[in-house]
Write an enzyme that holds these catalytic residues in place. Sequence first.
Site, PDB file in Angstrom:
ATOM      1  N   TRP A 264      31.991  45.554  32.559  1.00 28.09           N
ATOM      2  CA  TRP A 264      32.828  45.150  33.683  1.00 28.09           C
ATOM      3  C   TRP A 264      32.836  46.310  34.661  1.00 28.09           C
ATOM      4  CZ3 TRP A 264      35.197  40.412  34.450  1.00 28.09           C
ATOM      5  CH2 TRP A 264      35.166  39.525  33.364  1.00 28.09           C
ATOM      6  N   ASP A 265      33.663  46.189  35.698  1.00 33.47           N
ATOM      7  CA  ASP A 265      33.698  47.278  36.673  1.00 33.47           C
ATOM      8  C   ASP A 265      34.508  48.473  36.164  1.00 33.47           C
ATOM      9  OD1 ASP A 265      36.153  46.024  36.819  1.00 33.47           O
ATOM     10  OD2 ASP A 265      35.949  45.409  38.913  1.00 33.47           O
ATOM     11  N   TRP A 266      35.013  48.386  34.929  1.00 29.36           N
ATOM     12  CA  TRP A 266      35.726  49.517  34.335  1.00 29.36           C
ATOM     13  C   TRP A 266      35.127  49.941  32.996  1.00 29.36           C
ATOM     14  CZ3 TRP A 266      37.009  47.484  29.753  1.00 29.36           C
ATOM     15  CH2 TRP A 266      37.224  46.111  29.685  1.00 29.36           C
TER      16      TRP A 266
ATOM     17  N   GLU B 234      48.837  41.365  38.679  1.00 30.34           N
ATOM     18  CA  GLU B 234      47.681  42.260  38.670  1.00 30.34           C
ATOM     19  C   GLU B 234      47.555  42.943  40.022  1.00 30.34           C
ATOM     20  OE1 GLU B 234      44.204  40.634  36.354  1.00 30.34           O
ATOM     21  OE2 GLU B 234      43.094  41.823  37.807  1.00 30.34           O
TER      22      GLU B 234
ATOM     23  N   ASN C  47      41.640  34.040  32.985  1.00 34.24           N
ATOM     24  CA  ASN C  47      41.877  35.023  34.038  1.00 34.24           C
ATOM     25  C   ASN C  47      41.058  34.680  35.270  1.00 34.24           C
ATOM     26  OD1 ASN C  47      42.617  37.854  35.112  1.00 34.24           O
ATOM     27  ND2 ASN C  47      40.387  37.855  35.189  1.00 34.24           N
ATOM     28  N   GLU C  48      41.742  34.295  36.348  1.00 33.83           N
ATOM     29  CA  GLU C  48      41.177  34.163  37.704  1.00 33.83           C
ATOM     30  C   GLU C  48      40.201  33.013  37.889  1.00 33.83           C
ATOM     31  OE1 GLU C  48      39.753  38.075  38.827  1.00 33.83           O
ATOM     32  OE2 GLU C  48      41.791  38.774  39.244  1.00 33.83           O
TER      33      GLU C  48
END
Length: 777
Positions: free
Chosen positions: A128-130, A457, A359-360
């Site tokens: 992911w982006d993290w 969030e 999520n989203e």
Amino acid sequence: KKVVYLIPLSVCVQRSTALYINQSLSGKWSLSNSNGSLCLAAEVPGCVHSALQQQGYIQDPYFRFNDVSYGWIALYNWTYVNVFTVTKQKVHLVFDGVDTVASVWLNGILVGETDNMFRRYEQSSFSWDWGPSFPTMGLWKDVRLEAFDVLQLIQISYVPLYSILSQWDIQVELLVDVVQTINGEVTISVPELDSEQTFQTQFLSGKTKSTFILHINTVLDTVRLNCNLLMKSIPQVYFRTVELVQEPVVGSPGLSFYFRINGKPIFLKVQSCLLKNLLQSAVDANMNALRVWGGGVYEQDVFYSICDELGIMVWQDFMFACAMYPTEDNFIQTVREEVIQQVWRLKSHPSIIVWSGNNENEAALATDWFSIPAFQRPTYIKDYVTLYVNNIRTIVQEEDESRPFLVSSPTNGAESEQEGWVAANPYDTHYGDTHYYSYTLDCWDWRTFPRARFASEYGFQSWPSFSTLQPVSLAEDWSYNSDFAAHRQHHAGGNQEMLLQAALHFNLPNSTEPQKRFADTLYITQVMQAQCVKTQTEFYRRSQSEIIEGKGHTMGALYWQLNDIWQAPSWSSIEFGGKWKMLHYFAKDFFSAVLPVGFEDDGTLLIYAISDLNHDLKLRVTVYTWTELDPVCTLKSDLVLVHGGSAVAVFKEPVATVLAGCGRCTRLTCLLTFHLEDPSSSQQGPTNHHFLCSPKDAQGLQRPNITEDKSGYTVTLHSASVAPFVWLDVGNIPGQFSSNGFLMVSRNITVAFNAWRPTSVTELSKSLTITSLMDVY
């Protein structure tokens, strides 16, 4: 006064049976790749990466660019082998977690196939982006044999149910596997409340679920259960009621969105482990809720047990995030099994207060993240409803009536349902919960944030500290513009966004020594992140009891994210390894039960008093110059009753008036601190601050020349002038300071260090560094 009962719940199944065997197959297995070039011992539970590292075939996967260098591992098929014997009439070979696509062979016969890492058999590993990309494979949970001749108890669950007649019921469910149909007797008792009931039942051959209701006549606020059933150990459970309240709001269109626990509205604080330490760190920062995010994994049992014990409420996502998922029959079936297993496993934990389907994904459909052609949109919406509403929601509501279910996050909740489950604008701040990120707008300006019903969030990135990065890097990597720094950043443009946001209010570090400049830049990103999230969270907390232009009544602030899974920039407030970032120290204050919040609106300074409980409070404001530690002046407010769960304006003055009253102050030369006091003038809650200008424009701000005296595990700092963002660091010694990242406006301050492993005063003294804002220029 509420009465709390500590009550053992006894559940007994009377039966006659031969010995039941539960034999773990965890431990040493052999592991080989598909071309036979590698054959090694492997520990189960574990994965291919961990086995290869333990046997010396690969080095630390987190070191430098190894996440890319070890990409070859995912290109092979891998085989785990073990040998065992068992003699019983019925035997189950149980895999609690297989990652992910596999076939299971027993004595040369194919006995099962897997395609879902979240199911137990009788996803995010691709970055992911993290986080890094480690497409792991392996037996990541326990493997065991369950063998029996008559009956096996597979699982027990129980949930407290509270009726409108103020009566508690205990719903106990037994999932059993029976060799052949037998008659049995189930006794459920709570001796301290003189409540006991015996049920005659028949257990049919095969797997069956039986439900029993025990009525408790005593009116309870809270009940704690300690249970044992057969050979199963049941965790302690607190009874509680939970309601998701979506109802009209006076003075505003739309609906409220908040959780009422045991009849009381609760403002939820924070987001989604050396596990006990991580969860204790959340509690120590005054957080009362965590979200288990849908792009990760369902947490292990002990996570929820610790949350039960610590009083942490859990928002539990199902594992679907940021993507469109299929609805073919085989996929729906594996999802149904996953949901049933996870709900059965987790529903006895009172810490879980809400299930969320994904999520989203509602937002992804509504705002067309994936550029779906218009003629295909009805199909995608139909698939969305099929998966999350007709299947997941239906199963959860059938299996657990004790807590609410949300189809997605963010969502308009009840309004989304009215619009066919996909709202035209799932980010509408008049309904439901909202996710919001903006990295280019000035984060010190509260007007840029949405005044949402519930902020589930939001956040800003920062880098971890130098001591966290050092073990996985080399000296050539210690530059903000290095290949290593670019490689670790998985959010496009993230490194530059951090500097641009920081540069709005701070001068950027300019040391000519590369390593110091790198470490200073890491520090300034943490200062930026802490101040940004502080401003946004305080905005949400002060918005909880007011409606402005039809918006407000904010009842939750869950920032993204709590912890890291590797050493890299992310939105977390806790670094990989457990070290607190500056943000986590700030969270300890901005989530405090009593808190003053200051902000400006059209040149007027307003300070709100926020309290979780009823308090009579008054405000004390102190004005300093950047140059001196002696106050320029002090202002006070009258005593005000602040009701629990509310925010009340206790100070309102034009900034010009405040400055004129202090004589020799301007916006550039002065700053404010303030705190709340009770009627006896004792301070309640933390001291907060308000800068009248950006620190980069402050006149008189100078290097404070901080010195320290060490005594045991405490440090006393001495400063000659005002010092913003004072940061104490002891390198890689794990632990936390009693305060850190603080604004120092006194000549002396003493800070304690709580070590998480044995250390010594010598080691601490040798490792300690102290940095303040002016030390990085």
